[in-house]
Design a protein around this motif. Structure first.
Motif, PDB file in Angstrom:
ATOM      1  N   ILE A 140       0.810  -1.233   0.000  1.00  0.00           N
ATOM      2  CA  ILE A 140       0.000   0.000   0.000  1.00  0.00           C
ATOM      3  C   ILE A 140       0.841   1.279   0.000  1.00  0.00           C
ATOM      4  N   PRO A 141       1.876   1.424   0.823  1.00  0.00           N
ATOM      5  CA  PRO A 141       2.672   2.664   0.763  1.00  0.00           C
ATOM      6  C   PRO A 141       3.317   2.889  -0.613  1.00  0.00           C
ATOM      7  N   THR A 142       3.798   1.829  -1.225  1.00  0.00           N
ATOM      8  CA  THR A 142       4.395   1.956  -2.559  1.00  0.00           C
ATOM      9  C   THR A 142       3.340   2.338  -3.583  1.00  0.00           C
ATOM     10  N   LEU A 143       2.181   1.730  -3.485  1.00  0.00           N
ATOM     11  CA  LEU A 143       1.084   2.022  -4.398  1.00  0.00           C
ATOM     12  C   LEU A 143       0.682   3.492  -4.325  1.00  0.00           C
ATOM     13  N   LEU A 144       0.621   4.030  -3.120  1.00  0.00           N
ATOM     14  CA  LEU A 144       0.260   5.440  -2.966  1.00  0.00           C
ATOM     15  C   LEU A 144       1.282   6.356  -3.645  1.00  0.00           C
ATOM     16  N   GLY A 145       2.551   5.979  -3.568  1.00  0.00           N
ATOM     17  CA  GLY A 145       3.581   6.757  -4.256  1.00  0.00           C
ATOM     18  C   GLY A 145       3.416   6.716  -5.767  1.00  0.00           C
ATOM     19  N   TYR A 146       3.121   5.536  -6.296  1.00  0.00           N
ATOM     20  CA  TYR A 146       2.913   5.395  -7.741  1.00  0.00           C
ATOM     21  C   TYR A 146       1.694   6.172  -8.208  1.00  0.00           C
ATOM     22  N   ILE A 147       0.643   6.164  -7.406  1.00  0.00           N
ATOM     23  CA  ILE A 147      -0.564   6.913  -7.778  1.00  0.00           C
ATOM     24  C   ILE A 147      -0.250   8.400  -7.875  1.00  0.00           C
ATOM     25  N   GLY A 148       0.513   8.922  -6.929  1.00  0.00           N
ATOM     26  CA  GLY A 148       0.880  10.345  -6.962  1.00  0.00           C
ATOM     27  C   GLY A 148       1.672  10.710  -8.205  1.00  0.00           C
ATOM     28  N   VAL A 149       2.669   9.911  -8.515  1.00  0.00           N
ATOM     29  CA  VAL A 149       3.489  10.184  -9.708  1.00  0.00           C
ATOM     30  C   VAL A 149       2.647  10.019 -10.968  1.00  0.00           C
ATOM     31  N   GLY A 150       1.758   9.027 -10.974  1.00  0.00           N
ATOM     32  CA  GLY A 150       0.898   8.801 -12.136  1.00  0.00           C
ATOM     33  C   GLY A 150      -0.034   9.969 -12.405  1.00  0.00           C
ATOM     34  N   VAL A 151      -0.590  10.522 -11.347  1.00  0.00           N
ATOM     35  CA  VAL A 151      -1.479  11.676 -11.508  1.00  0.00           C
ATOM     36  C   VAL A 151      -0.701  12.875 -12.038  1.00  0.00           C
ATOM     37  N   VAL A 152       0.477  13.095 -11.507  1.00  0.00           N
ATOM     38  CA  VAL A 152       1.303  14.219 -11.977  1.00  0.00           C
ATOM     39  C   VAL A 152       1.663  14.026 -13.444  1.00  0.00           C
ATOM     40  N   TYR A 153       2.045  12.789 -13.832  1.00  0.00           N
ATOM     41  CA  TYR A 153       2.365  12.559 -15.246  1.00  0.00           C
ATOM     42  C   TYR A 153       1.126  12.747 -16.115  1.00  0.00           C
ATOM     43  N   GLY A 154      -0.039  12.341 -15.628  1.00  0.00           N
ATOM     44  CA  GLY A 154      -1.270  12.548 -16.379  1.00  0.00           C
ATOM     45  C   GLY A 154      -1.528  14.019 -16.644  1.00  0.00           C
ATOM     46  N   VAL A 155      -1.274  14.859 -15.650  1.00  0.00           N
ATOM     47  CA  VAL A 155      -1.450  16.309 -15.816  1.00  0.00           C
ATOM     48  C   VAL A 155      -0.462  16.841 -16.857  1.00  0.00           C
ATOM     49  N   VAL A 156       0.798  16.394 -16.771  1.00  0.00           N
ATOM     50  CA  VAL A 156       1.815  16.843 -17.737  1.00  0.00           C
ATOM     51  C   VAL A 156       1.438  16.394 -19.146  1.00  0.00           C
ATOM     52  N   ALA A 157       1.002  15.149 -19.293  1.00  0.00           N
ATOM     53  CA  ALA A 157       0.625  14.642 -20.614  1.00  0.00           C
ATOM     54  C   ALA A 157      -0.592  15.368 -21.165  1.00  0.00           C
TER      55      ALA A 157
END
Length: 96
Positions: free
Chosen positions: A15-32
């Motif tokens: 779960i802690p790792t997953l939360l980190g990936y979700i954060g980076v994924g959302v940021v990349y989604g905004v950039v894309a």
């Protein structure tokens, strides 16, 4: 029965790792999205490139019109740190 306990423990541990990936994924989604990338382009880039930092660099370089060989070389150089880390860790896995 024992495999259920192991699976539940694994889910709890990730779960802690997953939360980190979700954060980076959302940021990349905004950039894309800001870069006007299509959903297909984003999905393909996420499937092909498994390195968040390289995805950000590739997106920036595509938007700026960089040549494909420069993009490939940049992604390789960004990920070359993994080569160095894996060679330094290899000594711990010799007997495995």
């Amino acid at each position: 029965m024992n495999s259920d306990i192991t699976f539940q423990a694994g889910v709890k541990d990730v779960i802690p790792t997953l939360l980190g990936y979700i954060g980076v994924g959302v940021v990349y989604g905004v950039v894309a999205q800001t870069s006007n990338f299509s959903l297909l382009t984003v999905a393909l880039l996420c499937l092909i490139v498994y390195a968040g930092s390289a995805q950000f660099a590739i997106t920036t370089m595509i938007v700026s019109g960089s040549p494909i060989p420069a993009i490939i070389m940049s992604a390789f150089l960004i990920n070359s740190r993994m080569i160095l880390m894996s060679t330094s860790m290899a000594q711990y896995f010799k007997n495995e």
